[in-house]
Design a protein around this motif. Structure first.
Motif, short mmCIF file in Angstrom:
data_model
loop_
_atom_site.label_atom_id
_atom_site.label_comp_id
_atom_site.label_asym_id
_atom_site.label_seq_id
_atom_site.Cartn_x
_atom_site.Cartn_y
_atom_site.Cartn_z
N GLN A 1 47.83 -10.67 -40.08
CA GLN A 1 49.29 -10.99 -39.07
C GLN A 1 48.78 -10.00 -37.65
O GLN A 1 49.49 -10.03 -36.98
CB GLN A 1 50.35 -10.33 -39.93
N PHE B 1 53.25 -5.04 -41.41
CA PHE B 1 51.82 -6.06 -41.68
C PHE B 1 50.17 -5.29 -41.93
O PHE B 1 49.92 -4.54 -41.82
CB PHE B 1 51.23 -6.30 -39.96
N THR B 2 49.93 -6.72 -42.51
CA THR B 2 48.27 -6.67 -42.82
C THR B 2 47.08 -7.16 -41.12
O THR B 2 48.15 -7.15 -39.81
CB THR B 2 48.09 -7.98 -44.17
N ARG C 1 56.06 -12.69 -42.98
CA ARG C 1 55.40 -12.31 -44.09
C ARG C 1 55.43 -12.51 -45.15
O ARG C 1 56.63 -12.08 -45.72
CB ARG C 1 55.69 -10.27 -44.41
#
Length: 474
Positions: free
Chosen positions: A324, A320-321, A134
């Motif tokens: 991701q 998380f995006t 991250r």
């Protein structure tokens, strides 16, 4: 050649070695995209020397396997030729796979079979492909522990990946030649917290043993000076004095366990801040790098000038995006996740669980294991038939142990806006990952929790009240 084909080709070329780890795959991918080792280090949080070492070994292995020199610069040329030769071989031998390809396919299947047996639980191993960086958090953390006398705080709710990040930081510190000490306060017996003296002696013994030093507490402990001063002298005159000149990273995990013991917290936390401030005046304390990891803000009253949480550097782990989540899905072998149309489905998953790393991993694990359609997984997510049922029941059980938390959670899920809560209740709910805070104002952290706890804490109570009001019940 697309990156997936490149990775597959490399695994076919190196069938006798262990499957590529996350860092090796990352270096290979980024090299294909033309990134420098410095850029890779910046993006990943790993040291540039470590990234370069991984790359050099990879090119050497490939050179030996192919019988020609492979470098970062000629990667495109070499593998375009490999792909062309592979297509030529398939045209001439369509009826049978080469032993090399067959072996690589079997290795790939064996790897997936092994990985899908690993139920998401606990920290992600350092070399696991299931760890998703991250950035720039990893880079910030690894850079910070290089600073003399640093005090670093890593904060996030439970199961957000704190321990996974911490173990990578420790691995990075070891690569720099640093001494490392890892203490998880969840492992301490309850009797350790019986008194400050007992706690600090236990603390010093554990640190000594991990640094391969014989615990010599009685040579430095003095009841007249008090436990905190004795502990400080033990570190200054023994631990930091008798190790070599390399720094010591003191990684303290689950420090929130100390919050449960206010008398100890009110002495230990200011002590850590004092040690950090000593590094500005005493060179020997520069060798100590303190990393504090916890799930929630401290709810023990501390003088602002004594708290270790308003000095140093604070890192908060984020969910998380979507990108991701997609990367992790591909690492689980869910090839459909690369499709742009299917990205909308992953966005639905991200929204349902709020990008929570553990909940995302759990979903992808079940999708890989059972081939369950993602639509079905989302529809049943908050129900007893869903994949999160055990996780949700465990959270409900924790809430039921503290009635004030039940009341606070009812307030949160009753409305679609932030609500102001009692500070301690707010911090405890945040620690469990159930809410996100802005000050004492809270909102539910994801749709999954809103659906489940609305049903358990509000809808069921409303049904009971309605039944009790029926004539036959009067």
């Amino acid at each position: 050649m697309i990156v997936d084909e490149l990775l597959k080709s490399v695994e076919q070329i190196l069938p006798e070695r262990q499957p590529l780890g996350y860092v090796q795959r990352f270096v290979l991918h980024q090299s294909w995209l033309g990134k420098t080792y410095g850029e890779m280090a910046k993006d990943s949080g790993y040291g540039a020397d470590y990234i370069k070492e991984i790359g050099s070994q990879l090119w050497q292995d490939l050179s030996e396997a192919l019988g020609q020199r492979v470098t970062k610069k000629n990667l495109h040329l070499v593998f375009n030729k490999v792909q062309q030769n592979s297509k030529h071989l398939k045209r001439n031998l369509p009826q049978k796979k080469s032993l090399l390809v067959e072996s690589a396919d079997k290795l790939s299947l064996d790897l997936i079979s092994k990985e899908k047996m690993d139920f998401p639980s606990g920290p992600v191993p350092v070399n696991s492909p299931f760890y998703i960086p991250r950035p720039p958090l990893e880079e910030l953390i690894c850079n910070e522990i290089m600073q003399p006398g640093c005090l670093l705080r890593i904060k996030a709710p439970k199961k957000m990946g704190k321990s996974s990040v911490l173990h990578r930081m420790i691995a990075h510190a070891k690569q720099q030649g640093y001494h490392t000490v890892y203490l998880d306060f969840q492992e301490a017996d309850e009797e350790v917290f019986a008194s400050l003296d007992k706690f600090l002696r236990w603390f010093c013994v554990i640190v000594s043993q991990q640094l391969n030093l014989f615990p010599s507490l009685d040579d430095f402990w003095d009841a007249d000076m008090g436990s905190k001063v004795s502990c400080k002298i033990y570190f200054e005159a023994y631990i930091l004095q008798y190790i070599d000149n390399h720094p010591v990273v003191l990684a303290l995990n689950e420090v929130n366990r100390i919050f449960e013991h206010p008398k100890i917290a009110q002495d230990v936390l200011p002590m850590l801040r004092c040690w950090h401030e000593q590094s500005k005046q005493n060179q020997i304390w520069e060798k100590l790098r303190i990393v504090v990891v916890h799930s929630t803000e401290i709810y023990i009253p501390l003088n602002i000038n004594q708290s270790p949480f308003n000095v140093g550097v604070t890192v908060t782990l984020t969910p998380f995006t979507l990108e991701q989540v997609q990367t992790l899905a591909l690492h689980y072998g869910l090839d459909w996740a690369a499709n742009e149309e299917n990205l909308k489905l992953l966005a639905s998953l991200q929204a349902m669980v709020g990008g929570h790393p553990y909940l995302v991993n759990l979903a992808l694990y079940h999708l890989r294991q059972s081939k369950m359609p993602l639509e079905e997984l989302l529809q049943t997510a908050s129900t007893p038939a869903g994949i999160y049922s055990q996780h949700l029941r465990e959270l409900l059980t924790l809430l039921q142990k503290e009635p004030q938390l039940i009341s606070a959670m009812q307030q949160v899920v009753a409305v679609n806006e932030r609500v102001e809560l009692d500070a301690i209740a707010a911090y405890k709910l945040e620690s469990m990952g159930l809410v996100q805070l802005e000050g004492n104002q809270a909102r539910v952290s994801c749709e999954l929790y809103r659906l489940y706890f609305h049903q358990q804490l509000i809808s069921k109570n409303s049904t009971k009240l309605f039944v009790n009001l029926l004539p036959e019940n009067n």
